[in-house]
Write a protein that holds these residues in place. Sequence first.
Motif, PDB file in Angstrom:
ATOM      1  N   LEU A  38       0.892  -1.196  -0.098  1.00 23.80           N
ATOM      2  CA  LEU A  38       0.001   0.015  -0.121  1.00 23.80           C
ATOM      3  C   LEU A  38       1.055   1.309   0.059  1.00 23.80           C
ATOM      4  O   LEU A  38       0.400   2.411  -0.673  1.00 23.80           O
ATOM      5  CB  LEU A  38      -0.763  -0.037   1.153  1.00 23.80           C
ATOM      6  CG  LEU A  38      -2.040  -1.175   1.247  1.00 23.80           C
ATOM      7  CD1 LEU A  38      -2.804  -1.216   2.469  1.00 23.80           C
ATOM      8  CD2 LEU A  38      -3.050  -0.679   0.057  1.00 23.80           C
ATOM      9  N   LEU A  91      -2.875   7.317  -1.789  1.00 22.75           N
ATOM     10  CA  LEU A  91      -4.157   6.840  -2.260  1.00 22.75           C
ATOM     11  C   LEU A  91      -4.007   5.331  -2.400  1.00 22.75           C
ATOM     12  O   LEU A  91      -5.167   4.686  -2.626  1.00 22.75           O
ATOM     13  CB  LEU A  91      -4.418   7.363  -3.474  1.00 22.75           C
ATOM     14  CG  LEU A  91      -5.261   8.715  -3.301  1.00 22.75           C
ATOM     15  CD1 LEU A  91      -4.975   9.765  -4.591  1.00 22.75           C
ATOM     16  CD2 LEU A  91      -6.492   8.668  -3.045  1.00 22.75           C
ATOM     17  N   ALA A 147      -4.136   1.532  -2.584  1.00 26.73           N
ATOM     18  CA  ALA A 147      -4.776   0.492  -3.349  1.00 26.73           C
ATOM     19  C   ALA A 147      -6.314   0.857  -3.273  1.00 26.73           C
ATOM     20  O   ALA A 147      -7.059   0.129  -3.833  1.00 26.73           O
ATOM     21  CB  ALA A 147      -4.479  -0.805  -3.166  1.00 26.73           C
ATOM     22  N   GLY A 148      -6.583   1.949  -2.581  1.00 19.04           N
ATOM     23  CA  GLY A 148      -8.095   2.341  -2.325  1.00 19.04           C
ATOM     24  C   GLY A 148      -8.693   2.717  -3.615  1.00 19.04           C
ATOM     25  O   GLY A 148      -8.112   2.800  -4.698  1.00 19.04           O
ATOM     26  N   GLU A 149      -9.851   2.978  -3.325  1.00 16.84           N
ATOM     27  CA  GLU A 149     -10.781   3.044  -4.546  1.00 16.84           C
ATOM     28  C   GLU A 149     -10.528   4.534  -5.068  1.00 16.84           C
ATOM     29  O   GLU A 149     -11.563   5.521  -5.039  1.00 16.84           O
ATOM     30  CB  GLU A 149     -12.180   3.297  -3.829  1.00 16.84           C
ATOM     31  CG  GLU A 149     -13.181   2.583  -4.767  1.00 16.84           C
ATOM     32  CD  GLU A 149     -14.623   2.251  -3.762  1.00 16.84           C
ATOM     33  OE1 GLU A 149     -15.667   2.486  -4.486  1.00 16.84           O
ATOM     34  OE2 GLU A 149     -14.318   2.053  -2.667  1.00 16.84           O
ATOM     35  N   GLY A 150      -9.422   4.941  -5.589  1.00 17.37           N
ATOM     36  CA  GLY A 150      -8.918   6.197  -5.902  1.00 17.37           C
ATOM     37  C   GLY A 150      -9.105   7.100  -4.763  1.00 17.37           C
ATOM     38  O   GLY A 150      -9.189   8.247  -4.582  1.00 17.37           O
ATOM     39  N   GLU A 151      -9.217   6.286  -3.445  1.00 16.56           N
ATOM     40  CA  GLU A 151      -9.547   6.890  -2.388  1.00 16.56           C
ATOM     41  C   GLU A 151      -8.672   6.396  -1.113  1.00 16.56           C
ATOM     42  O   GLU A 151      -8.523   7.344  -0.250  1.00 16.56           O
ATOM     43  CB  GLU A 151     -10.852   6.170  -2.049  1.00 16.56           C
ATOM     44  CG  GLU A 151     -11.712   5.972  -2.915  1.00 16.56           C
ATOM     45  CD  GLU A 151     -12.668   4.780  -2.474  1.00 16.56           C
ATOM     46  OE1 GLU A 151     -13.274   4.305  -3.549  1.00 16.56           O
ATOM     47  OE2 GLU A 151     -12.890   4.743  -1.533  1.00 16.56           O
ATOM     48  N   SER A 152      -8.030   5.375  -1.191  1.00 16.49           N
ATOM     49  CA  SER A 152      -7.535   4.835   0.174  1.00 16.49           C
ATOM     50  C   SER A 152      -6.397   5.724   0.433  1.00 16.49           C
ATOM     51  O   SER A 152      -5.263   5.301   1.087  1.00 16.49           O
ATOM     52  CB  SER A 152      -6.988   3.504  -0.032  1.00 16.49           C
ATOM     53  OG  SER A 152      -6.133   3.281  -0.863  1.00 16.49           O
ATOM     54  N   PRO A 193     -10.468  -1.734  -2.133  1.00 15.94           N
ATOM     55  CA  PRO A 193      -9.706  -2.599  -2.810  1.00 15.94           C
ATOM     56  C   PRO A 193      -8.138  -2.501  -2.223  1.00 15.94           C
ATOM     57  O   PRO A 193      -7.605  -1.606  -1.837  1.00 15.94           O
ATOM     58  CB  PRO A 193      -9.535  -1.344  -4.039  1.00 15.94           C
ATOM     59  CG  PRO A 193     -10.770  -0.517  -4.095  1.00 15.94           C
ATOM     60  CD  PRO A 193     -10.872  -0.600  -2.727  1.00 15.94           C
ATOM     61  N   TRP A 214      -7.725  -3.595   0.633  1.00 14.97           N
ATOM     62  CA  TRP A 214      -7.691  -3.484   2.238  1.00 14.97           C
ATOM     63  C   TRP A 214      -8.169  -4.964   2.726  1.00 14.97           C
ATOM     64  O   TRP A 214      -8.969  -5.701   2.317  1.00 14.97           O
ATOM     65  CB  TRP A 214      -8.814  -2.439   2.825  1.00 14.97           C
ATOM     66  CG  TRP A 214      -8.207  -1.045   2.255  1.00 14.97           C
ATOM     67  CD1 TRP A 214      -7.554  -0.771   1.220  1.00 14.97           C
ATOM     68  CD2 TRP A 214      -8.501   0.085   3.301  1.00 14.97           C
ATOM     69  NE1 TRP A 214      -7.300   0.930   1.655  1.00 14.97           N
ATOM     70  CE2 TRP A 214      -7.938   1.024   2.613  1.00 14.97           C
ATOM     71  CE3 TRP A 214      -9.369   0.220   4.492  1.00 14.97           C
ATOM     72  CZ2 TRP A 214      -8.083   2.664   2.939  1.00 14.97           C
ATOM     73  CZ3 TRP A 214      -9.691   1.626   4.880  1.00 14.97           C
ATOM     74  CH2 TRP A 214      -8.784   2.800   4.093  1.00 14.97           C
ATOM     75  N   ILE A 235     -10.295   8.419   3.619  1.00 16.40           N
ATOM     76  CA  ILE A 235     -10.359   8.215   2.187  1.00 16.40           C
ATOM     77  C   ILE A 235     -10.786   9.674   1.654  1.00 16.40           C
ATOM     78  O   ILE A 235     -10.070  10.244   0.658  1.00 16.40           O
ATOM     79  CB  ILE A 235     -11.216   7.202   1.939  1.00 16.40           C
ATOM     80  CG1 ILE A 235     -10.489   5.804   1.953  1.00 16.40           C
ATOM     81  CG2 ILE A 235     -11.709   7.417   0.362  1.00 16.40           C
ATOM     82  CD1 ILE A 235     -11.481   4.484   1.942  1.00 16.40           C
ATOM     83  N   ALA A 281      -8.755  12.219  -0.822  1.00 12.59           N
ATOM     84  CA  ALA A 281      -9.085  11.713  -2.292  1.00 12.59           C
ATOM     85  C   ALA A 281      -8.918  12.934  -3.383  1.00 12.59           C
ATOM     86  O   ALA A 281      -9.005  12.848  -4.378  1.00 12.59           O
ATOM     87  CB  ALA A 281     -10.425  11.176  -2.147  1.00 12.59           C
ATOM     88  N   LEU A 338     -13.504   5.153 -11.936  1.00 14.60           N
ATOM     89  CA  LEU A 338     -13.312   6.277 -11.289  1.00 14.60           C
ATOM     90  C   LEU A 338     -12.212   7.277 -12.016  1.00 14.60           C
ATOM     91  O   LEU A 338     -11.423   6.716 -12.573  1.00 14.60           O
ATOM     92  CB  LEU A 338     -12.408   6.001  -9.826  1.00 14.60           C
ATOM     93  CG  LEU A 338     -13.525   6.057  -8.729  1.00 14.60           C
ATOM     94  CD1 LEU A 338     -14.387   4.465  -8.912  1.00 14.60           C
ATOM     95  CD2 LEU A 338     -13.000   6.074  -7.261  1.00 14.60           C
ATOM     96  N   THR A 347      -9.875  10.114 -11.240  1.00 16.50           N
ATOM     97  CA  THR A 347      -9.246  11.003 -10.075  1.00 16.50           C
ATOM     98  C   THR A 347      -7.998  11.841 -10.502  1.00 16.50           C
ATOM     99  O   THR A 347      -7.432  11.541 -11.522  1.00 16.50           O
ATOM    100  CB  THR A 347      -8.438   9.797  -9.234  1.00 16.50           C
ATOM    101  OG1 THR A 347      -9.341   8.435  -9.149  1.00 16.50           O
ATOM    102  CG2 THR A 347      -7.964  10.439  -7.817  1.00 16.50           C
ATOM    103  N   PHE A 379     -13.142  -0.479 -11.171  1.00 14.62           N
ATOM    104  CA  PHE A 379     -13.346  -1.400 -10.199  1.00 14.62           C
ATOM    105  C   PHE A 379     -14.730  -2.136 -10.105  1.00 14.62           C
ATOM    106  O   PHE A 379     -15.720  -1.810 -10.769  1.00 14.62           O
ATOM    107  CB  PHE A 379     -13.525  -0.551  -8.603  1.00 14.62           C
ATOM    108  CG  PHE A 379     -12.246   0.280  -8.464  1.00 14.62           C
ATOM    109  CD1 PHE A 379     -11.310  -0.397  -7.628  1.00 14.62           C
ATOM    110  CD2 PHE A 379     -12.215   1.592  -8.794  1.00 14.62           C
ATOM    111  CE1 PHE A 379     -10.058   0.507  -7.400  1.00 14.62           C
ATOM    112  CE2 PHE A 379     -10.915   2.273  -8.465  1.00 14.62           C
ATOM    113  CZ  PHE A 379      -9.930   1.733  -7.699  1.00 14.62           C
TER     114      PHE A 379
END
Lengths: 159, 159
Positions: free
Chosen positions: A145, A152, A154-159, B50, B52, B68, B72, B99, B101, B116
């Motif tokens: 990660l 960010l 491996a999150g949803e464009g988010e983590s 994703p 996690w 997040i 983001a 997504l 980003t 995703f």
Amino acid sequence: MSERDPEVDRAAAEAVNAALYSALERGDIDAMAKLWVDGPDAPSALCIHPGWRPLHGRSEVLRAWAVIMANAGYVQVFLTDVETTVLGDAAVVTCVEDLLTDFSTADSSAFLGTRFAATNILRRTPVGWRLWVHHVSPVLSEQDLAGGHDGLGAGEGES
Amino acid sequence: MSERDPEVDRAAAEAVNAALYSALERGDIDAMAKLWVDGPDAPSALCIHPGWRPLHGRSEVLRAWAVIMANAGYVQVFLTDVETTVLGDAAVVTCVEDLLTDFSTADSSAFLGTRFAATNILRRTPVGWRLWVHHVSPVLSEQDLAGGHDGLGAGEGES
């Protein structure tokens, strides 16, 4: 004994969940096929393997399992964090899968351990609980990660 | 009008599903909090972002969404392949999330598109349908998958 006894339902759903991994370990496509929804529910079967697009319908789902089993070689699955909730005619089982896979060749012995998170949804059918949705994603290590963009990861464009 | 009207249920579940992505796009943690199960169902909330490990319980799930959202920046979500099944007091919505980003800096403009696969499970509660399980995994391209071991790619030790 009522079929709606919550403990009976939970145990039955967990048995189907365990049978999924047992079929995978044995590479037994016939056993796998028996676990999945069939008949009128067949088109609603859904399977998302790690990194894959969603596969829809019993035929597509079982075809993919056959390919996976043909290529997998030795696989051993250790399940942890199994949590089961029964809500009427649906049961949700979430768990962590630790897979041990054999990549040995004639020249060297090599095993790979990989961690996945799984959400398995089952439906109550006239012939018992059957797999309806199987969604699995890789669990990356902290090290993996840390390689992401700006935290960010491996999150949803988010983590 | 019955609350058990299948079309009413389906539309309500899909509205909650859409609101999840709208809250993410707006970075609105209060809106996100309203969508998730609360009260006696709060401990059963489950979220797998994703890469996690599974996050359990409303508090842990919302804490992660706050982090997040704080990290983001600009996110736009395009949903396709939305499929909804209502089964009594549970609804399962599966979809593909594309997504967009923004990784632009002061010096350069950069957008990243990522795909995703999501499984969202909702529960019927006295205050309407609420998010119960959100499981998202990256969909890798054919090119990504070709980089795997022996055709085992990104599958479950399997693909």
